[in-house]
Write a protein that holds these residues in place. Sequence first.
Motif, PDB file in Angstrom:
ATOM      1  N   SER A 168       0.516  -1.276  -0.197  1.00  0.00           N
ATOM      2  CA  SER A 168      -0.129   0.356  -0.430  1.00  0.00           C
ATOM      3  C   SER A 168       0.514   1.738  -0.039  1.00  0.00           C
ATOM      4  O   SER A 168       0.574   2.151  -1.377  1.00  0.00           O
ATOM      5  CB  SER A 168      -0.581   0.063   1.033  1.00  0.00           C
ATOM      6  OG  SER A 168      -1.827  -1.120   1.134  1.00  0.00           O
ATOM      7  N   MET A 198      -2.851  -4.531  -4.145  1.00  0.00           N
ATOM      8  CA  MET A 198      -2.978  -3.804  -2.674  1.00  0.00           C
ATOM      9  C   MET A 198      -4.763  -4.679  -2.046  1.00  0.00           C
ATOM     10  O   MET A 198      -4.809  -4.754  -0.892  1.00  0.00           O
ATOM     11  CB  MET A 198      -3.204  -2.636  -3.206  1.00  0.00           C
ATOM     12  CG  MET A 198      -3.283  -1.575  -1.616  1.00  0.00           C
ATOM     13  SD  MET A 198      -3.769   0.205  -1.606  1.00  0.00           S
ATOM     14  CE  MET A 198      -5.341   0.543  -2.667  1.00  0.00           C
ATOM     15  N   TRP A 223      -4.989  -7.023   0.811  1.00  0.00           N
ATOM     16  CA  TRP A 223      -5.713  -7.123   2.910  1.00  0.00           C
ATOM     17  C   TRP A 223      -6.499  -8.100   2.962  1.00  0.00           C
ATOM     18  O   TRP A 223      -7.243  -8.485   4.034  1.00  0.00           O
ATOM     19  CB  TRP A 223      -5.753  -5.627   2.542  1.00  0.00           C
ATOM     20  CG  TRP A 223      -5.044  -4.366   2.661  1.00  0.00           C
ATOM     21  CD1 TRP A 223      -4.670  -3.303   2.072  1.00  0.00           C
ATOM     22  CD2 TRP A 223      -4.384  -4.202   3.991  1.00  0.00           C
ATOM     23  NE1 TRP A 223      -3.780  -2.128   2.282  1.00  0.00           N
ATOM     24  CE2 TRP A 223      -3.879  -3.595   4.082  1.00  0.00           C
ATOM     25  CE3 TRP A 223      -4.841  -4.973   5.177  1.00  0.00           C
ATOM     26  CZ2 TRP A 223      -3.028  -2.522   4.656  1.00  0.00           C
ATOM     27  CZ3 TRP A 223      -4.243  -3.880   5.979  1.00  0.00           C
ATOM     28  CH2 TRP A 223      -3.123  -3.385   6.262  1.00  0.00           C
TER      29      TRP A 223
END
Length: 457
Positions: free
Chosen positions: A98, A116, A120
């Motif tokens: 990130s 990204m 997560w």
Amino acid sequence: MFNNFLFHRIDNSQIVIFRIFFGLLMMLECWGSIATGWVTETFVEPEFTFTFIGFEWTKFLLGETMYYIYGFLGVLGLMVMLGAFYRISTVLFALGWSLVYFMQKEHYNNHYYLVMLVSWFMVFIPANRYKSVDLLFWPKIRSDYTYQWTRLLFILQLFLLYTYAAIAKLYPGWMNGDFMMIRYQKTAAWFAENVAWEPLTELLYSREFAKFISHIGFGFDLLIVPLLLWRPTRTFALIMALIFHIINSITLHIGIFPYFALSFVVFFYPPATIRNIFFPRKTTYLPGSNEFQPRHKNQTVFTFFFIVYILWQTYLPIRHWFIQGDVLWTEEGHRLSWRMMLRTKTANTSFYILDHQTGVKSRVNLDDYLTPLQKSRVGARPDMIWQFAQYLRKEEAKKGNDIGVYVESYLSINRGPFNEYIDKNIDLTQVKWSYFGHQEWILPEPETYSFKDLDKR
């Protein structure tokens, strides 16, 4: 009952094999970025980068420090692949990726954004409970099942990605083949020089071929997820995906994205099928009649955030409809919207500094500040124009100079005619960036972009 559906138990082979694919691709991407000189060009040589607005504070990391960051991210990718200290590895990788994602926009690519998001996802998905190093240290975490949401999340994300990518292609410059003609000109030139078979060269240069590929691309984006979801067409869709992505990888040079996209296919097959292919010796998970029990302690809270996330991902690609102007012209709402490989933009842009003390106005030599790549990007992207104006003001302020920055810019889309882009009478150092609205100093788009005849070469 939706929260019960999300927490329906299924075999966890899909998330385990995806963890291995994901970690391997991230290791190759990060270490490959160093080996190919991408990190050098993007983060080491420039004096500054065009960060996402609000992340200018990351400038202190520029330089050789970025070699170590990307090297460490590659190590974390390897650890994720092996399932080694999985929780801390996924958290650190998600944070690190990130960070580097928001540090620059010169090389903006949608697959960086997808990585990204997925990184997560992996933080919260228990993909280390089978075939992982962690089991050597904590054997009690071993499990043969996961929850339905761990599969559904990937399917919905891919559906949104491809659907919005298809919708974005519904404009003249794509459907009539303008953009693909430009993209394939280098490929055609290579074949002309190395293969020297005139019929093939003429085909690659032709508008008919460009239009055919454009329509194939649109149809692929629109239909690939539904075809993968429907059992009778699933294998056909997989073959088409393999052909489509491998051709794109060879001809368009878009990094790991084709292979990354292909790795998602594991979520479209039944979990039992993936288990039989990759882990034939794995214990079969057979849910009982009480498969929704025991109730997960955070089930309701998680369901709320799951729905909010999907709604947010649904909104981001359409937000440009709520902003004045055509996103193809203004770029406002372009990023984070799956507007992939869509157009080429060329700008003739000049920056001028007005010294408020002397009244002298002088043209900025961009070579003194920007790399060749940055020069090619800055003129066609309003946020970069604004950021560079702020950068010039700060640099001159260090010298004790009070200045204004004015811009003259003319923009061409898909090699169409140049039209005036920026209000040259506005001092950009005196305007604030509107995060959620339209920048008034961007001139209105022309009534038509009047795409030129690209058939001549």
